[in-house]
Each structure stands twice: as structure tokens, then as C-alpha cells.
Design an enzyme around this catalytic site. Sequence first.
Site, PDB file in Angstrom:
ATOM      1  CE1 TYR A 213      31.335   3.996   1.238  1.00  0.00           C
ATOM      2  CE2 TYR A 213      32.594   4.821  -0.633  1.00  0.00           C
ATOM      3  CZ  TYR A 213      31.857   3.815  -0.033  1.00  0.00           C
ATOM      4  OH  TYR A 213      31.635   2.637  -0.707  1.00  0.00           O
TER       5      TYR A 213
ATOM      6  CB  SER B  69      35.291   1.930  -2.358  1.00  0.00           C
ATOM      7  OG  SER B  69      34.909   2.885  -3.321  1.00  0.00           O
TER       8      SER B  69
END
Length: 276
Positions: free
Chosen positions: A181, A168
Site C-alpha cells: 500500500y 498518504s
Amino acid sequence: METEQRQPGLEQEMSPEPEYMPRYAGSGRLKDKVAVITGGDSGIGRATAILYAREGASIAIIYLDETEDAEKTRKHVEDEGTRCILIKGDVADKQFCENAVLEAVEKLGKLDVIVANAAEQHAVEKFEDISEEQLEQTFQTNVFGSFYILQAAMPHLNQGASIVCTTSVTAYRGQDLLLDYSSTKGAILALVRALASKLADKNIRVNGVAPGPIWTPLIPASFPPDKVERFGKDSPLGRPGQPNEVAPSFLFLACQDSSYITGQVLHPNGGEPVSG
């Protein structure tokens, strides 16, 4: 845009619906290949499954419990003229991952491409409020799940196979509501680089894709409505990306177009500069 829902999110409940269908005709770049995609029921996983199918691959979709989404994805894959099987379970369970890969190989005959894509995220305002339970759960799904599914795949991958992991943009610049995350995605980035080196002599390539703000079920499942409404508008392109704008990166890294690329990451993120 949609309101908050349960994790990891249901695409069937999203409004507007994400764009997941491929934008161009296939050219056989994955002809006769078999791909396993975790989190393949919706979002980027769904778009990737359909695009792989359009390029000739048979698909095994691993999903948690979003059966209606998974069935819809299977129909789209089969409409492209290839086989699709659905395998329901939790990638955080090592035994499940081993069984899932065995089922995929038994039913589809082999394994050429594995996409470690399943993930969850939970927005928390204060760092100290991230609970032990949430921290463990996020790492179990995102990091342990990637390790488990790739470990299970190893005995079945031959020379020329490809591994693609979903990291990400948050691995590069963080996200102040998604500290755990972001940390898992940093771990996956390191995994891509380390495993690529480890498997280079076997001619098994390992790469990653680091999406920016993409309109997937994780977004309304993670953020309050006001943040969902503004989601992606601060990107250089001024909007969130769509899953079918990310799937071509997964295709490129899976097929022979990227035969001299390993240990690298592609960045479909709407124009945000990243480094590292």
C-alpha cells in the site's frame, strides 16, 4: 472501536461512525461544477462528496459494491441541493473507467473536477508473505485505477479543471504492515508531480492530499482489533482524524482558492512532520 471486516470496508458497520458532515456553511466555491469522485461512497470520499455538494457541485460517485453506503452518501449530497449519480464498478478495469466517465458527463453535462480516491490496503506482518495476488490487486486498484480514471477524464477536462489524487503519509515515511500500500501511494505521489507538469500548459491543475491516520472503513477492514483500538493515538494530536477534517483539503485544491497551486500535496495528518 470496530472489528475487522471485508475490504474495502463498510462504513455502515463502523462503531463509532466516522464524522463526515461539513462543519460550516457553503460559499459557492464549486457552484455549477461537476465532480467525479472514486471511492466516494464512504470515508474521505463521502465527506468530500458532501462538502463539494454544499459548495454547489453536482457529484458522480464511483464505488465498488458498497451500495448501502453509496445510497446514504447520495441522499446527503442531494440534501445539499445538488444532483448525485452512483456508478458501481471496479476502477481496476480500464473499460469500466471509460464508461463511468462517459456516463457522468452524459448525465451531469460536463466534468470540472476529478478526485482519484479509491484504494485498498491489506496488513501483512512479514514482507516476504505479501502474495503475488495481493501485490497485483493493491496496485491494480490504487495505481492502475488512478491512471485509468484520469486517462478516461482527459478528453472532458477543459482549462481551469482540477485533478486531486489521494496519496498518504505512508508515501513519505512508510508503514511496516502496509508495504505494498505504501508503495502504491508513493507511485501516486510521483504521478501527481509528473502529471501536473504535463498538464500545466493546459491550465489543468493536479494536486494531492496525503492523509495521516483517518478513521475510515479501510482501518477496521485492514487491522486486528488491538491495532484498531490504538489507531491514531500516536499522532501528535493524540487521536485519529475524521473524514470531515480531510475533505476541506480536497475542496481547497478543487476550487479557485488554489489557482496558483499545482504539483503539490497537502498533509492533514495530525501534526506529523513530513519531507520530500
